[in-house]
Design a protein around this motif. Structure first.
Motif, short mmCIF file in Angstrom:
data_model
loop_
_atom_site.label_atom_id
_atom_site.label_comp_id
_atom_site.label_asym_id
_atom_site.label_seq_id
_atom_site.Cartn_x
_atom_site.Cartn_y
_atom_site.Cartn_z
N ASP A 74 -11.80 3.19 -0.63
CA ASP A 74 -11.02 2.78 0.53
C ASP A 74 -11.69 3.33 1.78
O ASP A 74 -12.12 4.48 1.80
CB ASP A 74 -9.60 3.32 0.44
CG ASP A 74 -8.84 2.70 -0.70
OD1 ASP A 74 -9.18 1.57 -1.08
OD2 ASP A 74 -7.91 3.34 -1.20
N THR A 75 -11.78 2.51 2.80
CA THR A 75 -12.33 2.98 4.06
C THR A 75 -11.23 2.90 5.11
O THR A 75 -10.50 1.92 5.17
CB THR A 75 -13.53 2.14 4.52
OG1 THR A 75 -13.15 0.78 4.59
CG2 THR A 75 -14.70 2.31 3.58
N TYR A 76 -11.11 3.93 5.87
CA TYR A 76 -10.12 3.98 6.92
C TYR A 76 -10.83 4.12 8.25
O TYR A 76 -11.83 4.81 8.36
CB TYR A 76 -9.17 5.16 6.69
CG TYR A 76 -8.45 5.08 5.37
CD1 TYR A 76 -7.37 4.23 5.22
CD2 TYR A 76 -8.88 5.81 4.28
CE1 TYR A 76 -6.72 4.12 4.01
CE2 TYR A 76 -8.23 5.72 3.06
CZ TYR A 76 -7.15 4.89 2.93
OH TYR A 76 -6.52 4.78 1.73
N HIS A 77 -10.32 3.48 9.25
CA HIS A 77 -10.94 3.55 10.56
C HIS A 77 -10.78 4.93 11.18
O HIS A 77 -11.45 5.25 12.15
CB HIS A 77 -10.38 2.47 11.48
CG HIS A 77 -10.76 1.09 11.05
ND1 HIS A 77 -12.04 0.62 11.17
CD2 HIS A 77 -10.06 0.11 10.47
CE1 HIS A 77 -12.12 -0.61 10.71
NE2 HIS A 77 -10.93 -0.95 10.27
N LEU A 78 -9.90 5.75 10.61
CA LEU A 78 -9.74 7.11 11.13
C LEU A 78 -10.97 7.96 10.84
O LEU A 78 -11.24 8.92 11.53
CB LEU A 78 -8.50 7.76 10.50
CG LEU A 78 -7.18 7.09 10.80
CD1 LEU A 78 -6.08 7.74 9.99
CD2 LEU A 78 -6.88 7.17 12.28
N ASP A 79 -11.72 7.58 9.79
CA ASP A 79 -12.90 8.34 9.41
C ASP A 79 -14.14 7.92 10.19
O ASP A 79 -15.19 8.50 10.02
CB ASP A 79 -13.21 8.16 7.92
CG ASP A 79 -12.08 8.66 7.06
OD1 ASP A 79 -11.32 9.52 7.54
OD2 ASP A 79 -11.97 8.19 5.91
N ARG A 93 -19.78 5.23 10.76
CA ARG A 93 -18.94 5.87 9.74
C ARG A 93 -19.28 7.34 9.52
O ARG A 93 -18.47 8.09 9.03
CB ARG A 93 -19.08 5.11 8.42
CG ARG A 93 -18.48 3.74 8.52
CD ARG A 93 -18.46 3.05 7.20
NE ARG A 93 -17.84 1.74 7.38
CZ ARG A 93 -18.03 0.73 6.59
NH1 ARG A 93 -18.81 0.86 5.55
NH2 ARG A 93 -17.44 -0.42 6.81
#
Length: 155
Positions: A74-79, A93
């Motif tokens: 899962d990729t989150y834009h917070l990271d 990223r």
């Protein structure tokens, strides 16, 4: 047993023999149903095991190519860090690289983002920024040196 002895069997003994026959018949019926159930259960177990064998595989039997396709991340834009360059949203990223890019002047950062993240050539960047191509080249290389220095200082 002689026929003459059959007549001598008393009524009590005859009832006892009939009761024994009834118990024996019930036991045979129970044995028949129990055997049928066990045979059917064994057959169902073998069939389900065969179905599972056809649809499942051991990890040791899966090829490396198929194993690489299994994980899902899962990729989150917070990271990640987002930058706006030429009306494009560029996502970085790696937090260390994003921190290093934040420390660069905007012109050098945009040059790096356009070249490495948007895939633009020096000529295209020079046309967008309205500067000479050699200026783009120098800005890009000096920006890379700055990023390299910043990353080495963090390590």
């Amino acid at each position: 047993m002689r026929p003459s002895s059959f007549n001598r069997v008393s009524l009590e003994e005859n009832k006892h023999l009939m009761q024994d026959d009834f118990q024996r018949t019930t036991q045979f019926q129970f044995d028949y149903v129990a055997r049928k159930t066990l045979i059917r259960s064994k057959s169902n177990y073998r069939r389900s095991r065969g179905r599972r064998y056809n649809h499942e595989a051991l990890f040791s039997e899966i090829s490396n190519i198929d194993l690489k396709m299994l994980p899902i991340f899962d990729t989150y834009h917070l990271d990640s860090q987002m930058y706006q360059v030429l009306s494009f949203n560029v996502e970085v990223r790696n937090n260390k690289i994003a921190k290093a890019l934040d420390m660069l002047p905007e012109r050098k950062r945009n040059t790096i983002l356009m070249f490495y993240y948007l895939g633009m050539s020096d000529v295209e960047i020079s046309n967008e920024l309205k500067v000479n191509r050699s200026t783009v080249y120098r800005n890009r290389h000096s920006a890379l040196e700055n990023v390299k220095t910043l990353l080495e200082e963090e390590l």
